[in-house]
Design a protein around this motif. Structure first.
Motif, PDB file in Angstrom:
ATOM      1  N   ASP A   6     -19.665  17.743  60.863  1.00 57.54           N
ATOM      2  CA  ASP A   6     -20.402  17.152  59.740  1.00 57.54           C
ATOM      3  C   ASP A   6     -20.974  15.795  60.147  1.00 57.54           C
ATOM      4  OD1 ASP A   6     -18.183  15.451  59.678  1.00 57.54           O
ATOM      5  OD2 ASP A   6     -17.301  16.420  57.917  1.00 57.54           O
ATOM      6  N   GLN A   7     -21.441  15.032  59.176  1.00 64.93           N
ATOM      7  CA  GLN A   7     -22.093  13.748  59.455  1.00 64.93           C
ATOM      8  C   GLN A   7     -21.154  12.731  60.111  1.00 64.93           C
ATOM      9  OE1 GLN A   7     -25.289  13.487  59.282  1.00 64.93           O
ATOM     10  NE2 GLN A   7     -25.691  15.297  58.059  1.00 64.93           N
ATOM     11  N   GLU A   8     -19.846  12.915  59.981  1.00 66.18           N
ATOM     12  CA  GLU A   8     -18.907  11.994  60.631  1.00 66.18           C
ATOM     13  C   GLU A   8     -19.108  11.978  62.149  1.00 66.18           C
ATOM     14  OE1 GLU A   8     -16.622   9.689  59.421  1.00 66.18           O
ATOM     15  OE2 GLU A   8     -17.739  10.127  57.601  1.00 66.18           O
ATOM     16  N   SER A   9     -19.648  13.059  62.700  1.00 61.39           N
ATOM     17  CA  SER A   9     -19.903  13.138  64.143  1.00 61.39           C
ATOM     18  C   SER A   9     -21.318  12.739  64.509  1.00 61.39           C
ATOM     19  CB  SER A   9     -19.628  14.567  64.638  1.00 61.39           C
ATOM     20  OG  SER A   9     -18.276  14.896  64.441  1.00 61.39           O
ATOM     21  N   ASN A  10     -22.109  12.326  63.535  1.00 63.20           N
ATOM     22  CA  ASN A  10     -23.501  11.946  63.766  1.00 63.20           C
ATOM     23  C   ASN A  10     -23.553  10.485  64.206  1.00 63.20           C
ATOM     24  OD1 ASN A  10     -26.218  11.424  63.716  1.00 63.20           O
ATOM     25  ND2 ASN A  10     -26.576  12.337  61.715  1.00 63.20           N
ATOM     26  N   ASP A  58     -17.768   6.347  55.667  1.00 62.40           N
ATOM     27  CA  ASP A  58     -17.884   7.759  55.289  1.00 62.40           C
ATOM     28  C   ASP A  58     -19.333   8.181  55.464  1.00 62.40           C
ATOM     29  OD1 ASP A  58     -17.837  10.270  54.195  1.00 62.40           O
ATOM     30  OD2 ASP A  58     -17.218   9.634  52.197  1.00 62.40           O
ATOM     31  N   ASN A  60     -20.431  11.085  55.643  1.00 61.31           N
ATOM     32  CA  ASN A  60     -20.731  12.286  54.853  1.00 61.31           C
ATOM     33  C   ASN A  60     -21.403  11.958  53.523  1.00 61.31           C
ATOM     34  OD1 ASN A  60     -19.977  14.404  56.587  1.00 61.31           O
ATOM     35  ND2 ASN A  60     -17.835  13.945  56.194  1.00 61.31           N
ATOM     36  N   LYS A  61     -21.393  10.688  53.117  1.00 60.06           N
ATOM     37  CA  LYS A  61     -22.139  10.291  51.918  1.00 60.06           C
ATOM     38  C   LYS A  61     -23.623  10.581  52.087  1.00 60.06           C
ATOM     39  CE  LYS A  61     -19.277   6.397  50.341  1.00 60.06           C
ATOM     40  NZ  LYS A  61     -19.325   4.949  50.071  1.00 60.06           N
ATOM     41  N   ASP A  63     -24.919  13.253  53.664  1.00 59.11           N
ATOM     42  CA  ASP A  63     -25.192  14.681  53.795  1.00 59.11           C
ATOM     43  C   ASP A  63     -26.088  15.194  52.667  1.00 59.11           C
ATOM     44  OD1 ASP A  63     -24.507  16.774  55.714  1.00 59.11           O
ATOM     45  OD2 ASP A  63     -23.615  17.804  54.001  1.00 59.11           O
ATOM     46  N   TRP A  64     -25.703  14.959  51.434  1.00 63.06           N
ATOM     47  CA  TRP A  64     -26.473  15.451  50.299  1.00 63.06           C
ATOM     48  C   TRP A  64     -27.839  14.761  50.227  1.00 63.06           C
ATOM     49  CZ3 TRP A  64     -27.247  19.428  47.522  1.00 63.06           C
ATOM     50  CH2 TRP A  64     -27.993  19.349  46.354  1.00 63.06           C
ATOM     51  N   ARG A  83     -26.366  21.887  61.106  1.00 63.90           N
ATOM     52  CA  ARG A  83     -27.189  20.950  60.351  1.00 63.90           C
ATOM     53  C   ARG A  83     -28.329  20.518  61.262  1.00 63.90           C
ATOM     54  NH1 ARG A  83     -22.120  20.293  58.322  1.00 63.90           N
ATOM     55  NH2 ARG A  83     -21.949  19.734  56.124  1.00 63.90           N
ATOM     56  N   LYS A 107     -16.174   3.378  52.935  1.00 68.01           N
ATOM     57  CA  LYS A 107     -15.396   4.206  52.009  1.00 68.01           C
ATOM     58  C   LYS A 107     -15.024   3.394  50.765  1.00 68.01           C
ATOM     59  CE  LYS A 107     -13.420   7.598  55.056  1.00 68.01           C
ATOM     60  NZ  LYS A 107     -12.243   8.276  55.525  1.00 68.01           N
TER      61      LYS A 107
END
Length: 110
Positions: A6-10, A58, A60-61, A63-64, A83, A107
């Motif tokens: 997910d975005q945490e790895s971006n 975070d 992943n915030k 992503d959406w 993605r 976070k």
């Protein structure tokens, strides 16, 4: 492209943090290193390192936001979620967001 993560790895998002100059991302101190150029000259490199004591973030915030803005498509290859993100637009959106809300990725920042 993020494959199975997910975005945490971006890690590109760290570049956005640096461009937007968020207050938590880099250490205050400037670190100096020296390299030797191809002509034998000594070149000083000055840099600020990542702040490893920063508050937790975070990614992943985003992503959406990426999906909603139409710059990210989500699919599958085998069991992996894919993605596919338009990088130039990801940078534009993320940097603009962080300039307006520097703590957005922290976070529990709301």
């Amino acid at each position: 492209m993020l494959i199975g993560v997910d975005q945490e790895s971006n890690t590109s998002i760290h570049s956005c943090e640096e461009i937007a100059e968020v207050p938590y991302h880099l250490q205050e101190e400037i670190t100096e290193a020296y390299v030797i150029g191809y002509k034998g000259e000594r070149i000083v490199i000055r840099n600020r390192l990542h702040n490893w004591n920063k508050p937790p973030t975070d990614f992943n915030k985003l992503d959406w936001i990426f999906y909603e803005k139409g710059i990210m498509r989500i699919g599958k290859i085998g069991n992996s979620i894919i993605r596919l993100i338009e990088a130039d637009k990801m940078f534009e959106i993320t940097v603009e967001l962080l300039r307006r809300q520097p703590y957005f990725l922290v976070k529990n920042s709301g």
